[in-house]
Design a protein around this motif. Structure first.
Motif, PDB file in Angstrom:
ATOM      1  N   ALA A   1      21.294 -22.675  10.042  1.00  0.00           N
ATOM      2  CA  ALA A   1      20.130 -21.773  10.097  1.00  0.00           C
ATOM      3  C   ALA A   1      18.934 -22.471  10.731  1.00  0.00           C
ATOM      4  CB  ALA A   1      19.783 -21.279   8.694  1.00  0.00           C
ATOM      5  N   VAL A   2      18.805 -23.767  10.500  1.00  0.00           N
ATOM      6  CA  VAL A   2      17.690 -24.489  11.106  1.00  0.00           C
ATOM      7  C   VAL A   2      17.751 -24.367  12.625  1.00  0.00           C
ATOM      8  CG1 VAL A   2      16.840 -26.799  11.616  1.00  0.00           C
ATOM      9  CG2 VAL A   2      17.224 -26.119   9.262  1.00  0.00           C
ATOM     10  N   THR A   3      18.861 -24.744  13.204  1.00  0.00           N
ATOM     11  CA  THR A   3      18.940 -24.679  14.663  1.00  0.00           C
ATOM     12  C   THR A   3      18.921 -23.221  15.135  1.00  0.00           C
ATOM     13  OG1 THR A   3      21.327 -24.564  14.888  1.00  0.00           O
ATOM     14  CG2 THR A   3      20.380 -26.746  14.578  1.00  0.00           C
ATOM     15  N   PHE A   4      19.512 -22.344  14.333  1.00  0.00           N
ATOM     16  CA  PHE A   4      19.572 -20.946  14.750  1.00  0.00           C
ATOM     17  C   PHE A   4      18.192 -20.296  14.774  1.00  0.00           C
ATOM     18  CE2 PHE A   4      19.893 -16.441  13.680  1.00  0.00           C
ATOM     19  CZ  PHE A   4      20.690 -15.990  14.710  1.00  0.00           C
ATOM     20  N   PHE A   5      17.444 -20.412  13.673  1.00  0.00           N
ATOM     21  CA  PHE A   5      16.120 -19.785  13.630  1.00  0.00           C
ATOM     22  C   PHE A   5      15.148 -20.486  14.575  1.00  0.00           C
ATOM     23  CE2 PHE A   5      17.253 -18.019   9.311  1.00  0.00           C
ATOM     24  CZ  PHE A   5      17.262 -16.707   9.736  1.00  0.00           C
ATOM     25  N   ALA A   6      15.321 -21.788  14.767  1.00  0.00           N
ATOM     26  CA  ALA A   6      14.460 -22.487  15.717  1.00  0.00           C
ATOM     27  C   ALA A   6      14.682 -21.929  17.121  1.00  0.00           C
ATOM     28  CB  ALA A   6      14.742 -23.982  15.695  1.00  0.00           C
ATOM     29  N   GLU A   7      15.917 -21.532  17.382  1.00  0.00           N
ATOM     30  CA  GLU A   7      16.218 -20.997  18.705  1.00  0.00           C
ATOM     31  C   GLU A   7      15.787 -19.543  18.833  1.00  0.00           C
ATOM     32  OE1 GLU A   7      17.136 -21.274  22.472  1.00  0.00           O
ATOM     33  OE2 GLU A   7      17.220 -22.923  21.051  1.00  0.00           O
ATOM     34  N   GLN A   8      16.150 -18.733  17.840  1.00  0.00           N
ATOM     35  CA  GLN A   8      15.982 -17.282  17.945  1.00  0.00           C
ATOM     36  C   GLN A   8      14.715 -16.745  17.306  1.00  0.00           C
ATOM     37  OE1 GLN A   8      18.735 -15.205  19.087  1.00  0.00           O
ATOM     38  NE2 GLN A   8      19.896 -17.006  19.680  1.00  0.00           N
ATOM     39  N   GLY A   9      14.111 -17.537  16.458  1.00  0.00           N
ATOM     40  CA  GLY A   9      12.958 -17.020  15.736  1.00  0.00           C
ATOM     41  C   GLY A   9      13.378 -16.256  14.500  1.00  0.00           C
TER      42      GLY A   9
ATOM     43  N   PRO B   1      33.318 -25.329  -1.502  1.00  0.00           N
ATOM     44  CA  PRO B   1      32.450 -25.245  -2.694  1.00  0.00           C
ATOM     45  C   PRO B   1      31.043 -24.795  -2.324  1.00  0.00           C
ATOM     46  CG  PRO B   1      33.093 -27.520  -2.206  1.00  0.00           C
ATOM     47  CD  PRO B   1      33.931 -26.635  -1.352  1.00  0.00           C
ATOM     48  N   ALA B   2      30.402 -24.156  -3.280  1.00  0.00           N
ATOM     49  CA  ALA B   2      29.129 -23.488  -2.999  1.00  0.00           C
ATOM     50  C   ALA B   2      28.090 -24.433  -2.411  1.00  0.00           C
ATOM     51  CB  ALA B   2      28.601 -22.839  -4.272  1.00  0.00           C
ATOM     52  N   ALA B   3      27.939 -25.611  -3.016  1.00  0.00           N
ATOM     53  CA  ALA B   3      26.891 -26.530  -2.560  1.00  0.00           C
ATOM     54  C   ALA B   3      27.095 -26.894  -1.090  1.00  0.00           C
ATOM     55  CB  ALA B   3      26.890 -27.791  -3.421  1.00  0.00           C
ATOM     56  N   GLU B   4      28.354 -27.178  -0.753  1.00  0.00           N
ATOM     57  CA  GLU B   4      28.639 -27.567   0.623  1.00  0.00           C
ATOM     58  C   GLU B   4      28.393 -26.411   1.589  1.00  0.00           C
ATOM     59  OE1 GLU B   4      32.486 -29.170   3.160  1.00  0.00           O
ATOM     60  OE2 GLU B   4      32.499 -29.274   0.963  1.00  0.00           O
ATOM     61  N   ARG B   5      28.812 -25.233   1.177  1.00  0.00           N
ATOM     62  CA  ARG B   5      28.602 -24.059   2.032  1.00  0.00           C
ATOM     63  C   ARG B   5      27.114 -23.823   2.245  1.00  0.00           C
ATOM     64  NH1 ARG B   5      32.786 -20.640   4.092  1.00  0.00           N
ATOM     65  NH2 ARG B   5      32.514 -22.371   5.486  1.00  0.00           N
ATOM     66  N   GLU B   6      26.338 -24.013   1.200  1.00  0.00           N
ATOM     67  CA  GLU B   6      24.895 -23.814   1.361  1.00  0.00           C
ATOM     68  C   GLU B   6      24.313 -24.792   2.374  1.00  0.00           C
ATOM     69  OE1 GLU B   6      23.297 -23.800  -2.652  1.00  0.00           O
ATOM     70  OE2 GLU B   6      24.561 -22.039  -3.021  1.00  0.00           O
ATOM     71  N   ARG B   7      24.777 -26.022   2.323  1.00  0.00           N
ATOM     72  CA  ARG B   7      24.314 -26.993   3.318  1.00  0.00           C
ATOM     73  C   ARG B   7      24.735 -26.563   4.717  1.00  0.00           C
ATOM     74  NH1 ARG B   7      20.553 -29.961   2.579  1.00  0.00           N
ATOM     75  NH2 ARG B   7      20.224 -29.367   4.737  1.00  0.00           N
ATOM     76  N   MET B   8      25.977 -26.126   4.863  1.00  0.00           N
ATOM     77  CA  MET B   8      26.439 -25.666   6.170  1.00  0.00           C
ATOM     78  C   MET B   8      25.534 -24.565   6.688  1.00  0.00           C
ATOM     79  SD  MET B   8      30.576 -25.437   5.593  1.00  0.00           S
ATOM     80  CE  MET B   8      30.839 -24.556   7.141  1.00  0.00           C
ATOM     81  N   ILE B   9      25.262 -23.604   5.801  1.00  0.00           N
ATOM     82  CA  ILE B   9      24.441 -22.470   6.219  1.00  0.00           C
ATOM     83  C   ILE B   9      23.037 -22.932   6.574  1.00  0.00           C
ATOM     84  CG2 ILE B   9      23.353 -20.339   5.416  1.00  0.00           C
ATOM     85  CD1 ILE B   9      25.837 -19.786   3.757  1.00  0.00           C
ATOM     86  N   LEU B  10      22.462 -23.767   5.728  1.00  0.00           N
ATOM     87  CA  LEU B  10      21.083 -24.203   5.974  1.00  0.00           C
ATOM     88  C   LEU B  10      20.989 -24.986   7.278  1.00  0.00           C
ATOM     89  CD1 LEU B  10      18.378 -23.894   4.670  1.00  0.00           C
ATOM     90  CD2 LEU B  10      18.701 -26.073   3.507  1.00  0.00           C
ATOM     91  N   ASP B  11      21.929 -25.894   7.501  1.00  0.00           N
ATOM     92  CA  ASP B  11      21.886 -26.676   8.739  1.00  0.00           C
ATOM     93  C   ASP B  11      21.992 -25.768   9.961  1.00  0.00           C
ATOM     94  OD1 ASP B  11      21.551 -29.014   7.406  1.00  0.00           O
ATOM     95  OD2 ASP B  11      23.660 -29.604   7.432  1.00  0.00           O
TER      96      ASP B  11
END
Lengths: 206, 206
Positions: B31-39, B19-29
DNA sequence: GCCGTTTGTGACCATTTGGTCAACAGTTTG
DNA sequence: CAAACTGTTGACCAAATGGTCACAAACGGC
């Protein structure tokens, strides 16, 4: 048609020739400020435009962008350092506070310059190979002399890291979060040193 | 040929619907570690691969990479903060050192986490719009409460910036120049606070 | 003036990368 | 079961980007 030749000249104003050594210096100098501003991802075309040359010229003098960036790091993290600074924290006949101030007044010209701070952060964040050089500079040529001035053993090294961290952060507030630090750089650093020495002396009665 | 169907299934294993809400959480979580790592320059395709989805799915839930990055900053710089932490530095009946320790033990879970530190630096270096939010968080919710605990007037604010700078730097040594900080994070931060309080008390007999 | 060398120039290339889309497949609802 | 909806997929696109190259223009020695 006398105008035609002039028009062509205006469209493609041939840049004057510059000997290789001089051009390399031009590129390197521009690259320092450029990469410090944009980070390692900065586009070679933008750098070239800042110098006023087509980007293909860069590749005549540096094999690749990586090499150019490495040269910038070499310049910043090695060549600009003056070994005699390392004696300042232990100059005889001067108060501790004054010795530290003198050290940072000299070395700070390099290691607290916005370009240095930003480049150091970019290198650290990207886990770039030049990070090893940076760490060596910091540990052996900055923190070690400071520690020697502050005492002996792990406590002194700890104190040195703390002092340097405090000063570094003062510089960083101006070089990174620009909107948030309206103060005069040199003055902020000086205040950090004075404050730290006052505290350190009270805490470490060695 | 019974194997054929299985082989196809292995090549294109249809992912289960989410479901969309859950997928958005997956992506956001992620993305946090990803962008923190890669910029901010981290590639959307890599992020998607880390989640295990084609990168086009990202764009079904977030209009653009910029929006996703902004959402990450919103999450880190606003949503995770707990306003009740701001009372800790002035809790009655507790020593200054202990109050500061308690504050940083709580708030440090957020603002000293490697992800936070790295994201903050990326945002600062890139002069990203979210930098304003970050500065507001720091000034109003971290430094201001600290300053209130340390005294009044510009001197207290100065002291608060120094304390925070010192703690921040301790965290940064571990989150950025990873090769150079073999210490235990919490312990290093605690040492920084204790040292600073000892010094500050000696220097500011208010 | 001639010729080899050095430097400047813009076109060109392959790859990367943010972003789009039409088709397909489970789910839900009537 | 059929229709409407929601979520997934891989192909596709245009722009950006690191890097190359053939050629032209300036320079320097003869």
């Amino acid at each position: 048609m006398p105008g035609t030749a002039d028009l062509t000249a205006e469209i493609a104003p041939r840049r004057p020739r510059v000997p290789a050594a001089e051009r390399e210096r031009m590129i390197l100098d521009a690259a320092v400020t450029f990469f410090a501003e944009q980070g390692p991802e900065g586009q070679t075309r933008l750098l070239a435009r800042a110098i006023g040359i087509p980007h293909s010229v860069l590749y005549r003098h540096f094999p690749s962008k990586e090499d150019l960036f490495a040269a910038v790091c070499e310049e910043m993290f090695r060549r600009r350092w003056q070994p005699e600074w390392e004696a300042l924290p232990r100059a005889p006949g001067v108060s501790l506070e004054e010795r530290l101030l003198r050290f940072y007044r000299q070395a700070g010209q390099v290691i607290l310059a916005p370009e240095f701070l930003r480049l150091a952060l970019f290198v650290g964040l990207a886990d770039h190979p030049s990070g090893a050089v940076l760490r060596a500079l910091m540990r052996q040529h900055v923190v070690a002399p400071l520690a020697a001035a502050l005492g002996t053993g792990p406590a002194a090294e700890e104190a040195a890291w703390n002092l340097h961290g405090r000063v570094f952060y003062a510089g960083m507030r101006m070089a990174v979060w620009r909107g948030g630090a309206p103060r005069d750089p040199a003055q902020a650093v000086e205040a950090a040193i004075r404050g730290h020495v006052a505290g350190a002396l009270a805490a470490l009665p060695a």
